[in-house]
Design an enzyme around this catalytic site. Sequence first.
Site, PDB file in Angstrom:
ATOM      1  N   CYS A 144     -26.687  -2.312 -55.365  1.00 32.25           N
ATOM      2  CA  CYS A 144     -27.947  -1.845 -54.958  1.00 32.25           C
ATOM      3  C   CYS A 144     -28.061  -0.503 -54.985  1.00 32.25           C
ATOM      4  O   CYS A 144     -28.828   0.451 -54.794  1.00 32.25           O
ATOM      5  CB  CYS A 144     -28.133  -2.274 -53.452  1.00 32.25           C
ATOM      6  N   HIS A 196     -21.647  -1.052 -55.405  1.00 30.47           N
ATOM      7  CA  HIS A 196     -22.686  -1.920 -55.031  1.00 30.47           C
ATOM      8  C   HIS A 196     -23.857  -1.547 -55.736  1.00 30.47           C
ATOM      9  O   HIS A 196     -24.450  -0.663 -55.955  1.00 30.47           O
ATOM     10  CB  HIS A 196     -23.070  -1.557 -53.545  1.00 30.47           C
ATOM     11  N   GLN A 234     -19.746  -4.969 -46.855  1.00 32.44           N
ATOM     12  CA  GLN A 234     -18.385  -4.780 -47.218  1.00 32.44           C
ATOM     13  C   GLN A 234     -17.474  -4.326 -45.933  1.00 32.44           C
ATOM     14  O   GLN A 234     -16.404  -4.697 -46.019  1.00 32.44           O
ATOM     15  CB  GLN A 234     -18.193  -3.364 -47.933  1.00 32.44           C
ATOM     16  N   CYS A 237     -24.420  -8.216 -51.624  1.00 35.25           N
ATOM     17  CA  CYS A 237     -24.952  -7.665 -50.617  1.00 35.25           C
ATOM     18  C   CYS A 237     -26.143  -8.225 -49.701  1.00 35.25           C
ATOM     19  O   CYS A 237     -27.021  -8.576 -50.426  1.00 35.25           O
ATOM     20  CB  CYS A 237     -25.493  -6.169 -51.119  1.00 35.25           C
ATOM     21  N   GLU A 238     -25.894  -8.552 -48.555  1.00 32.46           N
ATOM     22  CA  GLU A 238     -27.281  -9.173 -47.779  1.00 32.46           C
ATOM     23  C   GLU A 238     -28.396  -8.344 -47.514  1.00 32.46           C
ATOM     24  O   GLU A 238     -29.375  -9.026 -47.123  1.00 32.46           O
ATOM     25  CB  GLU A 238     -26.326  -9.640 -46.463  1.00 32.46           C
ATOM     26  N   HIS A 239     -28.468  -7.118 -47.862  1.00 32.38           N
ATOM     27  CA  HIS A 239     -29.670  -6.418 -47.710  1.00 32.38           C
ATOM     28  C   HIS A 239     -30.386  -6.638 -48.945  1.00 32.38           C
ATOM     29  O   HIS A 239     -31.702  -6.748 -48.847  1.00 32.38           O
ATOM     30  CB  HIS A 239     -29.387  -5.208 -47.329  1.00 32.38           C
ATOM     31  N   HIS A 240     -29.930  -6.510 -50.349  1.00 31.28           N
ATOM     32  CA  HIS A 240     -30.785  -6.645 -51.453  1.00 31.28           C
ATOM     33  C   HIS A 240     -30.414  -7.788 -52.307  1.00 31.28           C
ATOM     34  O   HIS A 240     -30.933  -7.889 -53.391  1.00 31.28           O
ATOM     35  CB  HIS A 240     -30.379  -5.165 -52.136  1.00 31.28           C
TER      36      HIS A 240
END
Length: 203
Positions: A162, A160, A132, A91-94
Site C-alpha cells: 500500500c 507494504h 504489522q 494489510c487490513e486497510h487496503h
Amino acid sequence: MAKAKTKKPQKVAKPTQAEVEEAVRTMLRWAGENPTREGLIDTPGRVARSYRELFAGYEVDPRAYLKRVFEEVGGYDELIVMRNIRVVSFCEHHMLPITGYAHVGYLPSNRVVGISKLARVVHGFARRFQIQEKLTAEIAHTIFEVLEPRGVGVVIQAEHACMTMRGVNSPEATLSTSHLIGAVRDDPKTREEFLRMTMDHHH
C-alpha cells in the site's frame, strides 16, 4: 456509570465459493474488464484458491504448534534466535501484500521447541489480514505464554504494497517493528545481543 462491555467480534457467516467467484467478477467489471473473455474465465476460481492459501491463518491455532515442546534444555540458557522467517501477509486497510522477514528469539527457562515451530507460529498469524505492529506483538505473546521462557523478542522488517505501489509510492520503504518481553526487554545485555543479531541483519 456502568462500564462499557467490550464487544466480542461477531462470527460472520462464510460465503460460498460461488459467491466469492462472483465478487471477483464484480471487481473485474469495476476495473473495466470483461470477466467472460477467455483469459479471465478461470480467474475467479484461481483467486478464490489463492486467497484460501493466503488466509490459511484463520484455520489454525498458532499456539497449538508450540504445545509439543522439548522439556530438556540440558542447561542451555542462551538466546535462541531464528532469523529470516519469510512473512507474507495482507494489510487490513487496503488488502494489499505485506512481505518481509521476521526474526524471532527467546531465552529458554526449561522448554525449547523445534525451530520449524517458530516459523509455523509466524505463518499462522501472518496469513490473515494484519497490521504489522499487531502481528509482531501476537507472535511474541504467544511464544511467551506457551513456552514460558525468561524472555522473547520479535522483529519484523517488511515492505507494504500500500506504500510501495500506491499513494506515496516509495519503492524502497520498509517498516521495522519489534516487540520485546521479559529479560529480552529488561536485561540490557540480552536486549543488546538480540537487537544486534536481528536489526543489523541484511538479507
